[in-house]
Design an enzyme around this catalytic site. Structure first.
Site, short mmCIF file in Angstrom:
data_model
loop_
_atom_site.label_atom_id
_atom_site.label_comp_id
_atom_site.label_asym_id
_atom_site.label_seq_id
_atom_site.Cartn_x
_atom_site.Cartn_y
_atom_site.Cartn_z
CG ASP A 171 5.85 3.97 1.57
OD1 ASP A 171 5.80 4.73 2.56
OD2 ASP A 171 4.90 3.82 0.79
CG PHE A 213 -1.84 1.26 1.16
CD1 PHE A 213 -2.97 1.25 0.37
CD2 PHE A 213 -1.53 2.42 1.85
CE1 PHE A 213 -3.79 2.38 0.27
CE2 PHE A 213 -2.34 3.54 1.77
CZ PHE A 213 -3.48 3.52 0.99
CE LYS A 240 -0.45 7.15 6.30
NZ LYS A 240 -1.67 7.83 5.84
#
Length: 410
Positions: A234, A149, A263
């Site tokens: 990531d 993801f 984030k």
């Protein structure tokens, strides 16, 4: 009564109904309407309090409205919020310097969202492959892992294996090879002279907090170095203290060529992301080849710098490592009592619930009624990712609520 006052008096149920005709239905949130928050707790419009065990998918690593981050934002709001990158601003250099030092890399490409960071890294890796590695024009490939993801843009869903994310959004962007996660042999077989990069999550979050075998990340690092391609990590969900280290790759003493952050980098206040990389990699970009009007804006840089300052103390990394013991202990006690298994590192866990007891969504709704907020992922798996500011007592409260939900049923 003014329109604003009328709206403020709407109940949770009324607000949820009001969203239905005017918001795109791309989310299926739990039926709770948050109006206020502080630390590890949120409060709905009726005043009911909930312990936040999701923390915005790690965007709220430092809790809601951390005083140091709120102060940095307020201070900057009184000075300057946006210049665009047409001009320099007085906050960006400090942000880039401190983030590069924190991560042990050289240069920073500031963006806004996690998906933008991933898209930017794809462009950079391809450019590097053509200019440095010597791959033939338009032939560069990137190897990714199944069940990944990395976001939901058109290019990113092109290499997703989640059909919900892909169905109906083709045609897809070429140039990606998908291999099983945690399989070094498959990864090696997929790399050839066209390979620009290997793009992976050190821990797969959306897949259910899937942690690879010890040695996998070191193997990826050695393989990419030996074959002459980039290792792109990531860490948008796993990074910035979540796993007990600043970065999840530090569990294996690995330094990637390119690091993706987002984030928590915005402190739960503004969207901030970054591609952080070796100098020779990011220097392939030249003026006009990539950009973002809001990327590196003064407000984001001020908040991002404050986030880095919090991490420089090591306090939050230590808290995640120490509370890992509490989290693991509580989940271990529930195995065989409604929990089929779990995967945890730091303050992050994927918990597989016995499907006979309920789906992940049903368990999340039952926990909501107990005053604990979590989120389901695939099937009967729920994710736990509380703020790194959570106390041991609060964490035990959440685990006690999970035990109650599992033993008492609906």
């Amino acid at each position: 009564m003014t329109v604003a006052a009328s709206r403020s008096l709407r109940s949770s149920a009324e607000l949820i109904r009001a969203e239905e005709p005017v918001l795109a239905h791309n989310y299926h949130p739990l039926p709770v309407v948050v109006a206020r928050a502080e630390g590890s707790w949120v409060e709905d419009v009726e005043g009911r309090r909930y312990l936040d065990m999701l923390a915005g998918y790690s965007a709220l690593n430092f809790g809601h409205r951390h005083p140091a981050l709120i102060e940095a934002a307020h201070r900057q709001l009184d000075q300057l919020t946006l210049t665009s990158r047409a001009f320099h601003n007085d906050r960006l250099a400090q942000f880039a310097e401190s983030l590069a030092e924190l991560t042990g890399l050289d240069m920073v490409l500031p963006m806004n969202t996690g998906a933008e960071a991933v898209e930017s890294a794809i462009k950079v890796a391809r450019k590097w492959a053509y200019e440095v590695k010597g791959v033939a024009p338009d032939r560069a490939t990137i190897v990714v892992a199944a069940d990944n993801f990395h976001g939901r843009t058109t290019t990113i869903v092109s290499f997703s294996t989640d059909e919900t994310a892909r169905a109906g959004f083709g045609p897809f962007t070429p140039g990606f090879r998908v291999v099983p996660y945690n399989d070094l042999a498959a990864l090696e077989a997929a790399i050839d002279e066209t390979t620009a990069a290997v793009l992976i999550e050190p821990i797969q979050g959306e897949a259910g907090v899937v942690i690879p075998d010890d040695g996998y990340l070191r193997g990826v690092r050695e393989l990419t170095r030996r074959t002459g391609c980039l290792f792109v990590a990531d860490e948008i969900q796993s990074g910035l203290g979540r796993t007990g280290h600043t970065l999840a790759v530090e569990h294996e003493d690995v330094v990637p060529d390119v690091l993706l952050l987002g984030k928590a980098l915005g402190g739960g206040i503004v969207p901030v992301s970054a591609v952080v990389a070796r100098r020779d990699v990011l220097q392939v970009l030249r003026p006009g080849e990539h950009g973002s009007t809001f990327g590196g804006n003064p407000l984001s840089a001020a908040v991002g710098s404050a986030v880095v300052e919090l991490l420089e103390t090591g306090e939050y990394q230590r808290r995640a490592a120490e509370l890992d013991i509490v989290l693991r202990g509580g989940l271990t006690a529930l195995v065989g009592k409604g929990v089929q298994g779990f995967r945890a590192r730091g303050l992050w866990a994927g918990v597989d619930i016995d499907p006979a007891i309920g789906t992940g969504r049903e368990i999340s709704e039952r926990l909501m009624r107990e005053g604990v907020l979590v989120k389901d992922t695939h099937g009967s798996t729920i994710r736990l990712a509380p703020p790194l500011t959570i106390t041991g007592e609060e964490l035990r409260t959440a685990l006690g609520s999970l035990e109650k939900v599992l033993t008492e049923g609906s």
